[in-house]
Design a protein around this motif. Structure first.
Motif, PDB file in Angstrom:
ATOM      1  N   PRO A  50      -9.801  19.228   4.371  1.00 27.69           N
ATOM      2  CA  PRO A  50      -9.639  19.305   2.920  1.00 27.69           C
ATOM      3  C   PRO A  50      -8.194  19.104   2.464  1.00 27.69           C
ATOM      4  CG  PRO A  50     -10.151  21.465   3.852  1.00 27.69           C
ATOM      5  CD  PRO A  50     -10.262  20.469   4.963  1.00 27.69           C
ATOM      6  N   SER A  51      -7.256  19.276   3.364  1.00 25.93           N
ATOM      7  CA  SER A  51      -5.853  19.106   2.962  1.00 25.93           C
ATOM      8  C   SER A  51      -5.380  17.656   3.141  1.00 25.93           C
ATOM      9  CB  SER A  51      -4.956  20.044   3.768  1.00 25.93           C
ATOM     10  OG  SER A  51      -5.022  19.703   5.150  1.00 25.93           O
ATOM     11  N   TYR A  52      -6.246  16.800   3.721  1.00 24.75           N
ATOM     12  CA  TYR A  52      -5.850  15.407   3.936  1.00 24.75           C
ATOM     13  C   TYR A  52      -5.883  14.661   2.605  1.00 24.75           C
ATOM     14  CZ  TYR A  52      -5.585  10.714   5.808  1.00 24.75           C
ATOM     15  OH  TYR A  52      -5.187   9.431   6.077  1.00 24.75           O
ATOM     16  N   VAL A  53      -4.810  13.970   2.312  1.00 24.15           N
ATOM     17  CA  VAL A  53      -4.731  13.186   1.078  1.00 24.15           C
ATOM     18  C   VAL A  53      -4.698  11.708   1.462  1.00 24.15           C
ATOM     19  CG1 VAL A  53      -3.359  12.693  -0.961  1.00 24.15           C
ATOM     20  CG2 VAL A  53      -3.473  15.027  -0.079  1.00 24.15           C
ATOM     21  N   LEU A  54      -5.662  10.980   0.959  1.00 28.10           N
ATOM     22  CA  LEU A  54      -5.692   9.541   1.233  1.00 28.10           C
ATOM     23  C   LEU A  54      -4.501   8.860   0.556  1.00 28.10           C
ATOM     24  CD1 LEU A  54      -9.471   8.750   0.763  1.00 28.10           C
ATOM     25  CD2 LEU A  54      -8.158   8.566   2.875  1.00 28.10           C
ATOM     26  N   PRO A  55      -3.855   7.963   1.257  1.00 23.42           N
ATOM     27  CA  PRO A  55      -2.691   7.269   0.677  1.00 23.42           C
ATOM     28  C   PRO A  55      -3.123   6.105  -0.225  1.00 23.42           C
ATOM     29  CG  PRO A  55      -3.053   6.529   2.929  1.00 23.42           C
ATOM     30  CD  PRO A  55      -4.071   7.606   2.657  1.00 23.42           C
ATOM     31  N   ILE A  56      -3.837   6.432  -1.304  1.00 27.52           N
ATOM     32  CA  ILE A  56      -4.402   5.416  -2.196  1.00 27.52           C
ATOM     33  C   ILE A  56      -3.312   4.491  -2.726  1.00 27.52           C
ATOM     34  CG2 ILE A  56      -5.663   5.017  -4.352  1.00 27.52           C
ATOM     35  CD1 ILE A  56      -7.395   6.231  -2.148  1.00 27.52           C
ATOM     36  N   ALA A  57      -2.209   5.060  -3.185  1.00 25.78           N
ATOM     37  CA  ALA A  57      -1.129   4.230  -3.731  1.00 25.78           C
ATOM     38  C   ALA A  57      -0.593   3.274  -2.678  1.00 25.78           C
ATOM     39  CB  ALA A  57      -0.010   5.101  -4.288  1.00 25.78           C
ATOM     40  N   ASP A  58      -0.486   3.738  -1.432  1.00 19.61           N
ATOM     41  CA  ASP A  58      -0.006   2.877  -0.350  1.00 19.61           C
ATOM     42  C   ASP A  58      -0.995   1.756  -0.057  1.00 19.61           C
ATOM     43  OD1 ASP A  58       2.213   4.515  -0.130  1.00 19.61           O
ATOM     44  OD2 ASP A  58       1.441   5.602   1.623  1.00 19.61           O
ATOM     45  N   LEU A  59      -2.290   2.086  -0.046  1.00 22.58           N
ATOM     46  CA  LEU A  59      -3.319   1.073   0.204  1.00 22.58           C
ATOM     47  C   LEU A  59      -3.309   0.013  -0.887  1.00 22.58           C
ATOM     48  CD1 LEU A  59      -6.223   3.417   1.357  1.00 22.58           C
ATOM     49  CD2 LEU A  59      -4.881   1.869   2.795  1.00 22.58           C
ATOM     50  N   ARG A  60      -3.198   0.456  -2.134  1.00 26.14           N
ATOM     51  CA  ARG A  60      -3.172  -0.470  -3.264  1.00 26.14           C
ATOM     52  C   ARG A  60      -1.920  -1.358  -3.192  1.00 26.14           C
ATOM     53  NH1 ARG A  60      -3.527   3.027  -7.230  1.00 26.14           N
ATOM     54  NH2 ARG A  60      -5.793   2.969  -7.244  1.00 26.14           N
ATOM     55  N   ALA A  61      -0.783  -0.755  -2.864  1.00 30.80           N
ATOM     56  CA  ALA A  61       0.469  -1.520  -2.761  1.00 30.80           C
ATOM     57  C   ALA A  61       0.401  -2.535  -1.628  1.00 30.80           C
ATOM     58  CB  ALA A  61       1.644  -0.565  -2.554  1.00 30.80           C
ATOM     59  N   GLU A  62      -0.189  -2.140  -0.500  1.00 32.59           N
ATOM     60  CA  GLU A  62      -0.328  -3.069   0.632  1.00 32.59           C
ATOM     61  C   GLU A  62      -1.220  -4.249   0.252  1.00 32.59           C
ATOM     62  OE1 GLU A  62      -2.270  -3.083   5.063  1.00 32.59           O
ATOM     63  OE2 GLU A  62      -1.297  -1.238   4.390  1.00 32.59           O
ATOM     64  N   ALA A  63      -2.306  -3.979  -0.464  1.00 33.80           N
ATOM     65  CA  ALA A  63      -3.194  -5.048  -0.915  1.00 33.80           C
ATOM     66  C   ALA A  63      -2.445  -6.011  -1.840  1.00 33.80           C
ATOM     67  CB  ALA A  63      -4.404  -4.457  -1.634  1.00 33.80           C
ATOM     68  N   GLY A  64      -1.664  -5.461  -2.762  1.00 37.92           N
ATOM     69  CA  GLY A  64      -0.873  -6.297  -3.661  1.00 37.92           C
ATOM     70  C   GLY A  64       0.156  -7.129  -2.920  1.00 37.92           C
ATOM     71  N   ALA A  65       0.747  -6.551  -1.884  1.00 45.34           N
ATOM     72  CA  ALA A  65       1.745  -7.275  -1.099  1.00 45.34           C
ATOM     73  C   ALA A  65       1.107  -8.435  -0.333  1.00 45.34           C
ATOM     74  CB  ALA A  65       2.445  -6.324  -0.129  1.00 45.34           C
ATOM     75  N   VAL A  66      -0.096  -8.211   0.198  1.00 50.72           N
ATOM     76  CA  VAL A  66      -0.801  -9.302   0.895  1.00 50.72           C
ATOM     77  C   VAL A  66      -1.094 -10.434  -0.074  1.00 50.72           C
ATOM     78  CG1 VAL A  66      -2.960  -9.954   2.051  1.00 50.72           C
ATOM     79  CG2 VAL A  66      -1.803  -7.830   2.687  1.00 50.72           C
ATOM     80  N   LEU A  67      -1.618 -10.109  -1.249  1.00 55.54           N
ATOM     81  CA  LEU A  67      -1.936 -11.136  -2.240  1.00 55.54           C
ATOM     82  C   LEU A  67      -0.678 -11.882  -2.679  1.00 55.54           C
ATOM     83  CD1 LEU A  67      -3.936 -12.620  -4.004  1.00 55.54           C
ATOM     84  CD2 LEU A  67      -3.796 -10.732  -5.651  1.00 55.54           C
ATOM     85  N   ASP A  68       0.394 -11.155  -2.946  1.00 54.40           N
ATOM     86  CA  ASP A  68       1.651 -11.793  -3.343  1.00 54.40           C
ATOM     87  C   ASP A  68       2.158 -12.745  -2.263  1.00 54.40           C
ATOM     88  OD1 ASP A  68       1.619 -10.436  -5.755  1.00 54.40           O
ATOM     89  OD2 ASP A  68       3.074  -8.911  -5.121  1.00 54.40           O
ATOM     90  N   ALA A  69       2.060 -12.334  -1.003  1.00 52.72           N
ATOM     91  CA  ALA A  69       2.526 -13.179   0.106  1.00 52.72           C
ATOM     92  C   ALA A  69       1.691 -14.445   0.223  1.00 52.72           C
ATOM     93  CB  ALA A  69       2.490 -12.399   1.419  1.00 52.72           C
ATOM     94  N   VAL A  70       0.378 -14.321   0.067  1.00 52.91           N
ATOM     95  CA  VAL A  70      -0.494 -15.500   0.140  1.00 52.91           C
ATOM     96  C   VAL A  70      -0.168 -16.457  -1.004  1.00 52.91           C
ATOM     97  CG1 VAL A  70      -2.883 -16.302  -0.062  1.00 52.91           C
ATOM     98  CG2 VAL A  70      -2.347 -14.341   1.389  1.00 52.91           C
ATOM     99  N   LEU A  71      -0.010 -15.929  -2.202  1.00 56.47           N
ATOM    100  CA  LEU A  71       0.301 -16.780  -3.352  1.00 56.47           C
ATOM    101  C   LEU A  71       1.668 -17.443  -3.202  1.00 56.47           C
ATOM    102  CD1 LEU A  71      -1.071 -14.615  -6.287  1.00 56.47           C
ATOM    103  CD2 LEU A  71      -2.081 -16.690  -5.309  1.00 56.47           C
ATOM    104  N   ALA A  72       2.624 -16.736  -2.591  1.00 53.56           N
ATOM    105  CA  ALA A  72       3.965 -17.290  -2.400  1.00 53.56           C
ATOM    106  C   ALA A  72       3.950 -18.470  -1.428  1.00 53.56           C
ATOM    107  CB  ALA A  72       4.923 -16.207  -1.901  1.00 53.56           C
ATOM    108  N   ASP A  73       2.960 -18.492  -0.533  1.00 52.54           N
ATOM    109  CA  ASP A  73       2.855 -19.580   0.445  1.00 52.54           C
ATOM    110  C   ASP A  73       2.272 -20.861  -0.138  1.00 52.54           C
ATOM    111  OD1 ASP A  73       3.906 -18.014   2.436  1.00 52.54           O
ATOM    112  OD2 ASP A  73       1.970 -17.529   3.356  1.00 52.54           O
ATOM    113  N   GLU A  74       1.690 -20.795  -1.321  1.00 53.84           N
ATOM    114  CA  GLU A  74       1.009 -21.958  -1.903  1.00 53.84           C
ATOM    115  C   GLU A  74       1.790 -22.527  -3.083  1.00 53.84           C
ATOM    116  OE1 GLU A  74      -1.489 -23.274  -0.386  1.00 53.84           O
ATOM    117  OE2 GLU A  74      -1.683 -21.601   1.013  1.00 53.84           O
TER     118      GLU A  74
END
Length: 156
Positions: A64-88
């Motif tokens: 019950p004390s475990y906190v999912l790193p939602i903000a980190d997961l969302r930021a990582e997803a955004g970073a992947v998308l940004d990197a893919v778009l930067a390659d095109e």
């Protein structure tokens, strides 16, 4: 002589939107390249959609004390998308990156409801490398509300 067939290119007064699913896989990169070329032909805008979800860890109970790193997961997803778009090369095309949490097929069906065209790679980061069609693209083939293009790697 008129054939009676409709053109797929919108009239000058119409505005067109193409939604493309991007997950960082080579197949989704091919889908993005195809989408950008098609958007240039149509004069369309592109929404590049990255869908992320909370990872499932089988057999592990999180206290019950475990906190999912939602903000980190969302930021990582955004970073992947940004990197893919930067390659095109996106010159001449308005590309809007969209990062959303949920089931990829469900979220892309939803995004496609307002689109003129939905584009995905034939398979993404799923577990069965030998399949010709991934589970998300197969679900979209049955449930997309707009025309769907499934791009195989090496064809874009």
């Amino acid at each position: 002589m008129e054939s009676g067939a409709e053109t797929l290119v919108p009239d000058a007064g119409e505005h067109s939107t193409i939604v493309v699913g991007v997950d960082g896989s080579q197949e989704s990169r091919a889908a993005l390249r195809w989408t950008l070329a098609e958007a240039r032909l149509r004069g369309a805008d592109v929404q590049a959609v990255y869908v992320w979800s909370i990872p499932v860890i089988p057999g592990r109970e999180l206290g019950p004390s475990y906190v999912l790193p939602i903000a980190d997961l969302r930021a990582e997803a955004g970073a992947v998308l940004d990197a893919v778009l930067a390659d095109e090369v996106t010159d001449g095309v308005k590309v809007t990156p969209v990062v959303v949490e949920g089931n990829p097929a469900d979220m892309l069906v939803e995004a496609g409801k307002e689109a003129d065209l939905l584009v995905v790679g034939s398979r993404g980061h799923g577990g069965f490398a030998g399949l010709l069609l991934g589970s998300v693209s197969a679900q979209l083939a049955h449930h997309a509300a707009c025309p769907l293009v499934i791009v195989r790697r090496g064809t874009a």
